[in-house]
Scaffold this motif. Sequence first.
Motif, PDB file in Angstrom:
ATOM      1  N   TRP A  93       0.812  -1.209   0.000  1.00 27.71           N
ATOM      2  CA  TRP A  93       0.000   0.000   0.000  1.00 27.71           C
ATOM      3  C   TRP A  93       0.847   1.262   0.000  1.00 27.71           C
ATOM      4  CZ3 TRP A  93      -4.516  -1.040  -1.710  1.00 27.71           C
ATOM      5  CH2 TRP A  93      -5.046  -2.303  -1.481  1.00 27.71           C
ATOM      6  N   GLY A  94       2.172   1.117   0.243  1.00 30.65           N
ATOM      7  CA  GLY A  94       3.076   2.269   0.116  1.00 30.65           C
ATOM      8  C   GLY A  94       3.105   2.765  -1.328  1.00 30.65           C
ATOM      9  N   PRO A  95       3.472   1.870  -2.293  1.00 27.63           N
ATOM     10  CA  PRO A  95       3.416   2.269  -3.699  1.00 27.63           C
ATOM     11  C   PRO A  95       2.021   2.717  -4.133  1.00 27.63           C
ATOM     12  CG  PRO A  95       4.642   0.236  -3.468  1.00 27.63           C
ATOM     13  CD  PRO A  95       4.122   0.564  -2.106  1.00 27.63           C
ATOM     14  N   ALA A  96       0.979   2.158  -3.496  1.00 25.88           N
ATOM     15  CA  ALA A  96      -0.383   2.563  -3.878  1.00 25.88           C
ATOM     16  C   ALA A  96      -0.602   4.047  -3.585  1.00 25.88           C
ATOM     17  CB  ALA A  96      -1.408   1.717  -3.119  1.00 25.88           C
ATOM     18  N   VAL A  97      -0.091   4.504  -2.436  1.00 21.81           N
ATOM     19  CA  VAL A  97      -0.227   5.930  -2.101  1.00 21.81           C
ATOM     20  C   VAL A  97       0.549   6.778  -3.113  1.00 21.81           C
ATOM     21  CG1 VAL A  97       0.325   7.697  -0.403  1.00 21.81           C
ATOM     22  CG2 VAL A  97      -0.646   5.541   0.344  1.00 21.81           C
ATOM     23  N   ILE A  98       1.768   6.326  -3.468  1.00 17.16           N
ATOM     24  CA  ILE A  98       2.576   7.077  -4.429  1.00 17.16           C
ATOM     25  C   ILE A  98       1.855   7.120  -5.786  1.00 17.16           C
ATOM     26  CG2 ILE A  98       4.815   7.221  -5.590  1.00 17.16           C
ATOM     27  CD1 ILE A  98       6.041   5.757  -3.261  1.00 17.16           C
ATOM     28  N   ALA A  99       1.249   5.995  -6.168  1.00 18.72           N
ATOM     29  CA  ALA A  99       0.519   5.953  -7.437  1.00 18.72           C
ATOM     30  C   ALA A  99      -0.619   6.969  -7.424  1.00 18.72           C
ATOM     31  CB  ALA A  99      -0.028   4.546  -7.676  1.00 18.72           C
ATOM     32  N   PHE A 100      -1.352   7.018  -6.313  1.00 23.80           N
ATOM     33  CA  PHE A 100      -2.453   7.969  -6.204  1.00 23.80           C
ATOM     34  C   PHE A 100      -1.922   9.399  -6.336  1.00 23.80           C
ATOM     35  CE2 PHE A 100      -4.598  10.829  -3.153  1.00 23.80           C
ATOM     36  CZ  PHE A 100      -5.781  11.014  -3.867  1.00 23.80           C
ATOM     37  N   ALA A 101      -0.826   9.692  -5.617  1.00 22.97           N
ATOM     38  CA  ALA A 101      -0.238  11.035  -5.672  1.00 22.97           C
ATOM     39  C   ALA A 101       0.173  11.374  -7.099  1.00 22.97           C
ATOM     40  CB  ALA A 101       0.955  11.115  -4.729  1.00 22.97           C
ATOM     41  N   CYS A 102       0.725  10.375  -7.813  1.00 18.58           N
ATOM     42  CA  CYS A 102       1.208  10.606  -9.174  1.00 18.58           C
ATOM     43  C   CYS A 102       0.064  10.741 -10.170  1.00 18.58           C
ATOM     44  CB  CYS A 102       2.121   9.473  -9.609  1.00 18.58           C
ATOM     45  SG  CYS A 102       3.677   9.500  -8.748  1.00 18.58           S
ATOM     46  N   LEU A 103      -1.137  10.328  -9.784  1.00 17.90           N
ATOM     47  CA  LEU A 103      -2.291  10.559 -10.648  1.00 17.90           C
ATOM     48  C   LEU A 103      -2.874  11.945 -10.401  1.00 17.90           C
ATOM     49  CD1 LEU A 103      -4.048   7.075 -10.507  1.00 17.90           C
ATOM     50  CD2 LEU A 103      -2.731   8.064 -12.378  1.00 17.90           C
ATOM     51  N   ILE A 104      -2.754  12.433  -9.153  1.00 22.43           N
ATOM     52  CA  ILE A 104      -3.257  13.766  -8.833  1.00 22.43           C
ATOM     53  C   ILE A 104      -2.377  14.839  -9.474  1.00 22.43           C
ATOM     54  CG2 ILE A 104      -3.567  15.444  -6.977  1.00 22.43           C
ATOM     55  CD1 ILE A 104      -4.362  13.404  -5.172  1.00 22.43           C
ATOM     56  N   LEU A 105      -1.066  14.580  -9.433  1.00 28.23           N
ATOM     57  CA  LEU A 105      -0.096  15.585  -9.871  1.00 28.23           C
ATOM     58  C   LEU A 105      -0.374  16.105 -11.293  1.00 28.23           C
ATOM     59  CD1 LEU A 105       2.202  16.804  -8.248  1.00 28.23           C
ATOM     60  CD2 LEU A 105       3.764  15.244  -9.384  1.00 28.23           C
ATOM     61  N   PRO A 106      -0.574  15.228 -12.292  1.00 26.09           N
ATOM     62  CA  PRO A 106      -0.860  15.748 -13.643  1.00 26.09           C
ATOM     63  C   PRO A 106      -2.130  16.594 -13.686  1.00 26.09           C
ATOM     64  CG  PRO A 106      -0.420  13.397 -13.715  1.00 26.09           C
ATOM     65  CD  PRO A 106      -0.493  13.772 -12.281  1.00 26.09           C
ATOM     66  N   VAL A 107      -3.155  16.158 -12.926  1.00 27.97           N
ATOM     67  CA  VAL A 107      -4.408  16.928 -12.894  1.00 27.97           C
ATOM     68  C   VAL A 107      -4.133  18.334 -12.370  1.00 27.97           C
ATOM     69  CG1 VAL A 107      -6.719  17.040 -11.901  1.00 27.97           C
ATOM     70  CG2 VAL A 107      -5.765  14.835 -12.562  1.00 27.97           C
ATOM     71  N   MET A 108      -3.316  18.391 -11.309  1.00 29.14           N
ATOM     72  CA  MET A 108      -3.021  19.695 -10.714  1.00 29.14           C
ATOM     73  C   MET A 108      -2.181  20.565 -11.640  1.00 29.14           C
ATOM     74  SD  MET A 108      -2.613  19.034  -6.660  1.00 29.14           S
ATOM     75  CE  MET A 108      -2.763  20.778  -6.343  1.00 29.14           C
ATOM     76  N   THR A 109      -1.287  19.926 -12.415  1.00 27.64           N
ATOM     77  CA  THR A 109      -0.480  20.737 -13.339  1.00 27.64           C
ATOM     78  C   THR A 109      -1.357  21.298 -14.464  1.00 27.64           C
ATOM     79  OG1 THR A 109       0.162  18.731 -14.512  1.00 27.64           O
ATOM     80  CG2 THR A 109       1.724  19.583 -12.922  1.00 27.64           C
ATOM     81  N   VAL A 110      -2.369  20.524 -14.874  1.00 25.38           N
ATOM     82  CA  VAL A 110      -3.311  21.037 -15.884  1.00 25.38           C
ATOM     83  C   VAL A 110      -4.009  22.279 -15.344  1.00 25.38           C
ATOM     84  CG1 VAL A 110      -5.477  20.548 -17.090  1.00 25.38           C
ATOM     85  CG2 VAL A 110      -3.681  18.827 -17.026  1.00 25.38           C
ATOM     86  N   ARG A 111      -4.478  22.166 -14.098  1.00 21.19           N
ATOM     87  CA  ARG A 111      -5.175  23.279 -13.447  1.00 21.19           C
ATOM     88  C   ARG A 111      -4.249  24.497 -13.335  1.00 21.19           C
ATOM     89  NH1 ARG A 111      -8.746  26.093 -12.855  1.00 21.19           N
ATOM     90  NH2 ARG A 111      -9.590  26.848 -10.913  1.00 21.19           N
ATOM     91  N   LEU A 112      -2.982  24.222 -13.001  1.00 19.99           N
ATOM     92  CA  LEU A 112      -1.980  25.289 -12.854  1.00 19.99           C
ATOM     93  C   LEU A 112      -1.789  26.011 -14.179  1.00 19.99           C
ATOM     94  CD1 LEU A 112      -0.173  26.083 -10.427  1.00 19.99           C
ATOM     95  CD2 LEU A 112       1.630  24.736 -11.457  1.00 19.99           C
ATOM     96  N   GLU A 113      -1.715  25.203 -15.232  1.00 18.44           N
ATOM     97  CA  GLU A 113      -1.531  25.734 -16.577  1.00 18.44           C
ATOM     98  C   GLU A 113      -2.722  26.616 -16.979  1.00 18.44           C
ATOM     99  OE1 GLU A 113       1.162  26.177 -19.292  1.00 18.44           O
ATOM    100  OE2 GLU A 113       1.519  24.476 -17.969  1.00 18.44           O
ATOM    101  N   GLN A 114      -3.933  26.154 -16.604  1.00 18.39           N
ATOM    102  CA  GLN A 114      -5.150  26.919 -16.915  1.00 18.39           C
ATOM    103  C   GLN A 114      -5.152  28.256 -16.187  1.00 18.39           C
ATOM    104  OE1 GLN A 114      -8.186  24.204 -15.700  1.00 18.39           O
ATOM    105  NE2 GLN A 114      -8.355  23.235 -17.710  1.00 18.39           N
ATOM    106  N   LEU A 115      -4.696  28.243 -14.927  1.00 18.02           N
ATOM    107  CA  LEU A 115      -4.673  29.477 -14.147  1.00 18.02           C
ATOM    108  C   LEU A 115      -3.658  30.452 -14.726  1.00 18.02           C
ATOM    109  CD1 LEU A 115      -4.825  28.082 -10.510  1.00 18.02           C
ATOM    110  CD2 LEU A 115      -6.523  29.532 -11.593  1.00 18.02           C
ATOM    111  N   TRP A 116      -2.535  29.903 -15.174  1.00 13.90           N
ATOM    112  CA  TRP A 116      -1.468  30.750 -15.706  1.00 13.90           C
ATOM    113  C   TRP A 116      -1.898  31.409 -17.008  1.00 13.90           C
ATOM    114  CZ3 TRP A 116       2.898  32.562 -13.711  1.00 13.90           C
ATOM    115  CH2 TRP A 116       3.834  33.131 -14.573  1.00 13.90           C
ATOM    116  N   ASP A 117      -2.551  30.605 -17.851  1.00 15.21           N
ATOM    117  CA  ASP A 117      -2.967  31.126 -19.142  1.00 15.21           C
ATOM    118  C   ASP A 117      -4.407  30.713 -19.423  1.00 15.21           C
ATOM    119  OD1 ASP A 117      -3.213  32.060 -21.654  1.00 15.21           O
ATOM    120  OD2 ASP A 117      -1.594  30.880 -22.549  1.00 15.21           O
TER     121      ASP A 117
END
Lengths: 121, 158
Positions: A93-117
Amino acid sequence: MVDGVTATIQIASLILAVWCLVSTFRDQPMVVPHLVGVAVLWLLTIGQAVVATVQMAGGERPAETATFISYLATIVLIPPACAVWGFWERSRWGPAVIAFACLILPVMTVRLEQLWDPALV
Amino acid sequence: MSETKSRTGPGRVLIAVYAVFALAATARATVQILTRFDEAPLAYLLSAFAGVVYIVATVGIARTGETSHRVAAVACTVELLGVLIVGALSMVSPATFPDDTVWSRFGSGYLFIPLVLPVLGLLWLRHLARLGRRPVSPARPRPASETHAPNGARPGTR
């Protein structure tokens, strides 16, 4: 914000997510190579934050500065946070948490990109 | 047993997801309320409420003990009702919610995680409750006096 960096973060993050999911299904705990992956991801997010900060200092301002900064800060905090979680949980379940975090990260970068431009939306 | 299991294994993943949601919903609502409360007061207050419920659920699942888990179960139920009711309302009358909340359109803005999360939370809490009730080692025969003690010891009856 450099588009290339955002895309790199997203691809690296998704690759790490798939890898960690495979580890979860193979019943493996977090190992050093996982940590190296997280570290690479962390460096990329730090790079993105530094670039964005320099650009903001240079006068470029995203539409919602407060939201933008909090997203940026969260993105930088996610990799170390999930690594700590992996240390606590010495099971699949350690890697499972990392996997979840790594799925959130791209979503957040999309949002960041939208806010920037906002034109990108 | 339930005291130690809630923070290990899949529970830890659930706590991580809940923590992210608590943070996201609360932070978003705070910014919205501070910067443009007049635009959609209902939606923003609802976001803030959702954030608080997520925090309660996170802490409840992460903490040990039956009371915490009961609080967490209530929080998860509120979330489930919230996402269903607000989700339905936002479909029927979009004008009520000019700006999105975590629960609008059944949480579609958040990959429907708000819809799935409370269900997972409740399942996990039920799993913990069952673990807590089940004896750890294979059933040990108890002395007969112990099993019947509560009924036999009632005072004033013959």
